[in-house]
Scaffold this motif. Structure first.
Motif, mmCIF file in Angstrom:
data_model
loop_
_atom_site.group_PDB
_atom_site.id
_atom_site.type_symbol
_atom_site.label_atom_id
_atom_site.label_comp_id
_atom_site.label_asym_id
_atom_site.label_seq_id
_atom_site.Cartn_x
_atom_site.Cartn_y
_atom_site.Cartn_z
ATOM 1 N N VAL A 260 0.831 -1.208 0.000
ATOM 2 C CA VAL A 260 0.000 0.000 0.000
ATOM 3 C C VAL A 260 0.864 1.256 0.000
ATOM 4 O O VAL A 260 0.688 2.156 -0.819
ATOM 5 C CB VAL A 260 -0.962 0.001 1.203
ATOM 6 C CG1 VAL A 260 -1.765 1.301 1.243
ATOM 7 C CG2 VAL A 260 -1.907 -1.203 1.129
ATOM 8 N N ALA A 261 1.829 1.319 0.920
ATOM 9 C CA ALA A 261 2.648 2.525 1.034
ATOM 10 C C ALA A 261 3.514 2.747 -0.203
ATOM 11 O O ALA A 261 3.670 3.881 -0.670
ATOM 12 C CB ALA A 261 3.520 2.440 2.282
ATOM 13 N N ALA A 262 4.078 1.680 -0.753
ATOM 14 C CA ALA A 262 4.886 1.820 -1.964
ATOM 15 C C ALA A 262 4.027 2.252 -3.152
ATOM 16 O O ALA A 262 4.471 3.031 -4.007
ATOM 17 C CB ALA A 262 5.602 0.508 -2.276
ATOM 18 N N SER A 263 2.797 1.748 -3.204
ATOM 19 C CA SER A 263 1.891 2.153 -4.279
ATOM 20 C C SER A 263 1.579 3.641 -4.193
ATOM 21 O O SER A 263 1.495 4.345 -5.202
ATOM 22 C CB SER A 263 0.600 1.336 -4.226
ATOM 23 O OG SER A 263 0.854 -0.035 -4.488
ATOM 24 N N ALA B 31 14.187 -5.428 3.539
ATOM 25 C CA ALA B 31 13.971 -6.443 2.510
ATOM 26 C C ALA B 31 12.675 -6.193 1.764
ATOM 27 O O ALA B 31 12.617 -6.244 0.529
ATOM 28 C CB ALA B 31 13.955 -7.830 3.155
ATOM 29 N N SER B 32 11.612 -5.914 2.511
ATOM 30 C CA SER B 32 10.308 -5.689 1.900
ATOM 31 C C SER B 32 10.305 -4.415 1.049
ATOM 32 O O SER B 32 9.864 -4.421 -0.103
ATOM 33 C CB SER B 32 9.234 -5.598 2.989
ATOM 34 O OG SER B 32 7.960 -5.425 2.428
ATOM 35 N N MET B 33 10.802 -3.326 1.613
ATOM 36 C CA MET B 33 10.795 -2.061 0.880
ATOM 37 C C MET B 33 11.599 -2.168 -0.413
ATOM 38 O O MET B 33 11.166 -1.700 -1.470
ATOM 39 C CB MET B 33 11.366 -0.948 1.739
ATOM 40 C CG MET B 33 11.346 0.409 1.046
ATOM 41 S SD MET B 33 12.385 1.648 1.846
ATOM 42 C CE MET B 33 14.025 1.004 1.452
ATOM 43 N N ALA B 34 12.780 -2.785 -0.336
ATOM 44 C CA ALA B 34 13.623 -2.905 -1.524
ATOM 45 C C ALA B 34 12.922 -3.711 -2.618
ATOM 46 O O ALA B 34 13.018 -3.381 -3.809
ATOM 47 C CB ALA B 34 14.956 -3.542 -1.149
ATOM 48 N N ALA B 35 12.214 -4.763 -2.209
ATOM 49 C CA ALA B 35 11.514 -5.588 -3.194
ATOM 50 C C ALA B 35 10.397 -4.809 -3.878
ATOM 51 O O ALA B 35 10.258 -4.839 -5.110
ATOM 52 C CB ALA B 35 10.943 -6.833 -2.511
ATOM 53 N N TYR B 36 9.590 -4.099 -3.103
ATOM 54 C CA TYR B 36 8.459 -3.372 -3.684
ATOM 55 C C TYR B 36 8.923 -2.155 -4.474
ATOM 56 O O TYR B 36 8.302 -1.785 -5.478
ATOM 57 C CB TYR B 36 7.455 -3.002 -2.594
ATOM 58 C CG TYR B 36 6.579 -4.184 -2.228
ATOM 59 C CD1 TYR B 36 5.363 -4.400 -2.858
ATOM 60 C CD2 TYR B 36 7.015 -5.111 -1.291
ATOM 61 C CE1 TYR B 36 4.588 -5.505 -2.556
ATOM 62 C CE2 TYR B 36 6.246 -6.223 -0.980
ATOM 63 C CZ TYR B 36 5.034 -6.414 -1.618
ATOM 64 O OH TYR B 36 4.282 -7.535 -1.328
ATOM 65 N N ALA B 37 10.024 -1.541 -4.053
ATOM 66 C CA ALA B 37 10.581 -0.438 -4.832
ATOM 67 C C ALA B 37 11.054 -0.943 -6.188
ATOM 68 O O ALA B 37 10.770 -0.328 -7.236
ATOM 69 C CB ALA B 37 11.739 0.209 -4.066
ATOM 70 N N ARG C 244 10.040 -3.576 -7.752
ATOM 71 C CA ARG C 244 8.858 -3.973 -8.532
ATOM 72 C C ARG C 244 8.164 -2.758 -9.135
ATOM 73 O O ARG C 244 7.608 -2.832 -10.230
ATOM 74 C CB ARG C 244 7.884 -4.722 -7.619
ATOM 75 C CG ARG C 244 6.731 -5.401 -8.342
ATOM 76 C CD ARG C 244 7.225 -6.581 -9.137
ATOM 77 N NE ARG C 244 6.128 -7.333 -9.732
ATOM 78 C CZ ARG C 244 6.312 -8.356 -10.557
ATOM 79 N NH1 ARG C 244 7.544 -8.742 -10.857
ATOM 80 N NH2 ARG C 244 5.288 -8.989 -11.060
ATOM 81 N N GLY C 245 8.210 -1.617 -8.421
ATOM 82 C CA GLY C 245 7.534 -0.412 -8.891
ATOM 83 C C GLY C 245 8.424 0.542 -9.667
ATOM 84 O O GLY C 245 8.010 1.668 -9.966
ATOM 85 N N GLY C 246 9.660 0.113 -9.953
ATOM 86 C CA GLY C 246 10.547 0.958 -10.747
ATOM 87 C C GLY C 246 11.116 2.138 -9.984
ATOM 88 O O GLY C 246 11.486 3.153 -10.576
ATOM 89 N N MET C 247 11.222 2.026 -8.648
ATOM 90 C CA MET C 247 11.800 3.080 -7.821
ATOM 91 C C MET C 247 13.123 2.616 -7.229
ATOM 92 O O MET C 247 13.430 1.432 -7.205
ATOM 93 C CB MET C 247 10.815 3.462 -6.693
ATOM 94 C CG MET C 247 9.517 4.085 -7.176
ATOM 95 S SD MET C 247 8.344 4.439 -5.828
ATOM 96 C CE MET C 247 7.732 2.786 -5.437
ATOM 97 N N ARG C 248 13.916 3.568 -6.745
ATOM 98 C CA ARG C 248 15.160 3.274 -6.035
ATOM 99 C C ARG C 248 14.898 3.285 -4.544
ATOM 100 O O ARG C 248 13.999 3.979 -4.073
ATOM 101 C CB ARG C 248 16.242 4.305 -6.383
ATOM 102 C CG ARG C 248 16.650 4.340 -7.841
ATOM 103 C CD ARG C 248 17.371 3.052 -8.259
ATOM 104 N NE ARG C 248 18.461 2.694 -7.371
ATOM 105 C CZ ARG C 248 19.700 3.229 -7.424
ATOM 106 N NH1 ARG C 248 19.978 4.178 -8.315
ATOM 107 N NH2 ARG C 248 20.638 2.831 -6.586
ATOM 108 N N SER C 249 15.710 2.534 -3.803
ATOM 109 C CA SER C 249 15.487 2.441 -2.356
ATOM 110 C C SER C 249 16.769 2.705 -1.581
ATOM 111 O O SER C 249 17.862 2.270 -1.978
ATOM 112 C CB SER C 249 14.924 1.063 -1.989
ATOM 113 O OG SER C 249 15.788 0.019 -2.424
#
Length: 461
Positions: A142-145, A165-171, A173-178
């Motif tokens: 939700v937050a990454a979206s 780990a979670s943030m890096a994966a969703y970033a 997946r969404g084409g963002m840098r973390s």
């Protein structure tokens, strides 16, 4: 989220960001997700629900809709978070959500753990079965979206491991840098390896988690970086769906107790919020008691509740091998206190030896977990002895992380190396019955058969 997938669902909830301290409603949050007036945390509220007019959300209709979506192959419907989007903030474009098919985690029967804790029956909701191996994924989707929708190129977190780990994966997946800030030498390599593999810019700071959080709060003020720690209220909205999914798995019959590990206290806050909202909407009839268990070396909430009734946080210098909850200044403590009070839950603390024993006992049910998850079983034993939990009560433990998040801890436990400096052998003797160190043998059938017979004889006795 506006439903673009199931035409029969046309409910898009209007949500607001509101300060938990002074009640100020803000249109757009500051970079640190703190109230501009009193600097307290924000939460997401739904005015229509609080006005006492939730009839637009017919409980039976929602249950049927969510059940129907389980047969859909659309990404948002396959997510165990977005499937419950009627209870989340509106999102205009369902195709824009960043999802790894999170949620949909199992609810296990735990017969061995029930026996050792003195319960007739016990279940565990294993959030470690999420895509990156922890409960963080349900909030991160939700937050990454939201970060992607608002056009951020960078997202960031301070972490003891699972959040990174979670943030890096969703970033990714969404084409963002973390950007990840972690305390040097105090993060499991299993968790750190995930963040590295998902492309995060990872900085090990010479401080603890709370120090990393202080640095990050300054960074997001100076750079266009979106904060993804649990102070972000969108994280908690996603995490609350685990409670909704749990109720669906229990046919909407709440257990007497839900027992949650306590670190930064965002998860207990999120789950409690969900139960309270579900009762308000008529999805459940009673609230389960939500109780929070902490490691004795990182017991800020326990001390605060016992010493001043939760009116003021007593920060501690956190020390525990359960790295996921090694936090001495938990950000969401006020939200957690509110959940404890509204659900009539309690707090408990457990020692390092009690955590290690409970983790091994959970393994005896074939369900592995990281050390922080095991505080739930260790704490439940004490709650039973106190009489707070009755033998015949229905109890669900929340397991937050996968066994392989911290394999070094498990190996040290079984080799007997976890507590090399224990002052008294008596303290760790209780662990020996659960230890299963590898046995080195000659490469012969006789050696293996002899060892097998010996082990079988031990089982018989």
């Amino acid at each position: 989220m506006t439903d673009h997938i199931s035409p029969e669902s046309h409910v898009a909830q209007t949500s607001q960001l509101r300060c938990i301290g002074c009640g100020l409603v803000c249109e757009k949050p500051r970079q640190n997700f703190r109230c501009a007036s009193c600097n307290d945390l924000l939460e997401i509220v739904y005015p229509a629900w609080e006005a006492g007019s939730p009839k637009q959300l017919a409980a039976a209709g929602l249950r049927a809709l969510w059940r129907q979506r389980r047969t859909s192959r659309l990404p948002a419907d396959e997510s165990g978070v977005w499937r419950f989007r009627e209870l989340l903030p509106a999102f205009d474009d369902g195709k824009a959500v960043i999802t790894l098919r999170e949620g949909n985690t199992p609810l296990y029967e735990m017969p061995y753990c029930a026996r050792v804790s003195g319960m007739q029956q016990l279940r565990a909701k294993h959030q470690g079965m999420n895509p990156t191996g922890s409960f963080k994924d349900t909030g991160m989707t939700v937050a990454a979206s939201v970060a992607g929708r608002e056009g951020f190129r960078w997202v960031a977190c301070a972490s003891t491991g699972n959040t990174s780990a979670s943030m890096a994966a969703y970033a990714a997946r969404g084409g963002m840098r973390s950007l990840v800030l972690i305390p040097e030498g105090k993060v499991s390599w299993g968790k750190l390896s995930q963040a590295l593999d998902y492309g995060a810019l990872t900085c090990q700071l010479k401080t603890d988690f709370d120090g990393c959080m202080r640095v990050l709060n300054e960074v997001v003020q100076r750079m266009p970086v979106y904060l993804l720690n649990s102070v972000n209220p969108y994280r908690l909205e996603g995490q609350k769906t685990a409670a909704i999914e749990l109720m669906e798995q229990l046919d909407w019959q709440p257990p007497d107790h839900v027992v949650v590990p306590g670190g930064n206290l965002g998860n207990s806050s999120a789950l409690g919020k969900a139960f309270i909202e579900m009762k308000r909407l008529g999805l459940i009839s009673v609230l389960p008691k939500v109780s929070v268990i902490q490691a004795a070396g990182a017991n800020a909430l326990v001390r605060s509740m016992r010493e001043n009734g939760g009116k003021k946080l007593i920060s501690v210098h956190a020390e525990t091998a359960a790295s996921a909850i090694r936090i001495g200044n938990p950000a969401s403590w006020k939200k957690a206190v509110a959940v404890l009070q509204m659900t009539c839950g309690t707090v408990e603390e457990v020692s390092e030896v009690e955590i290690a024993l409970a983790k091994a006992e959970i393994g005896r049910d074939g369900i592995g977990c990281e050390p922080a998850s095991a505080v739930t079983l260790a704490g439940l034993k004490k709650l039973v002895k106190r009489g707070f939990v009755k033998t015949g009560d229905t109890v669900v433990l929340i397991l937050t992380g996968h066994l392989l998040k911290d394999p070094d801890y498990t190996l040290k436990f079984h080799r007997g190396d976890l507590f090399p400096d224990a002052e008294s052998a008596d303290e760790t003797d209780i662990l020996k019955s659960q230890q299963r160190a590898p046995i080195v043998l000659d490469a012969s059938v006789d050696a293996v058969v002899r060892t097998l017979k010996q082990a079988d004889g031990q089982l018989e006795t």
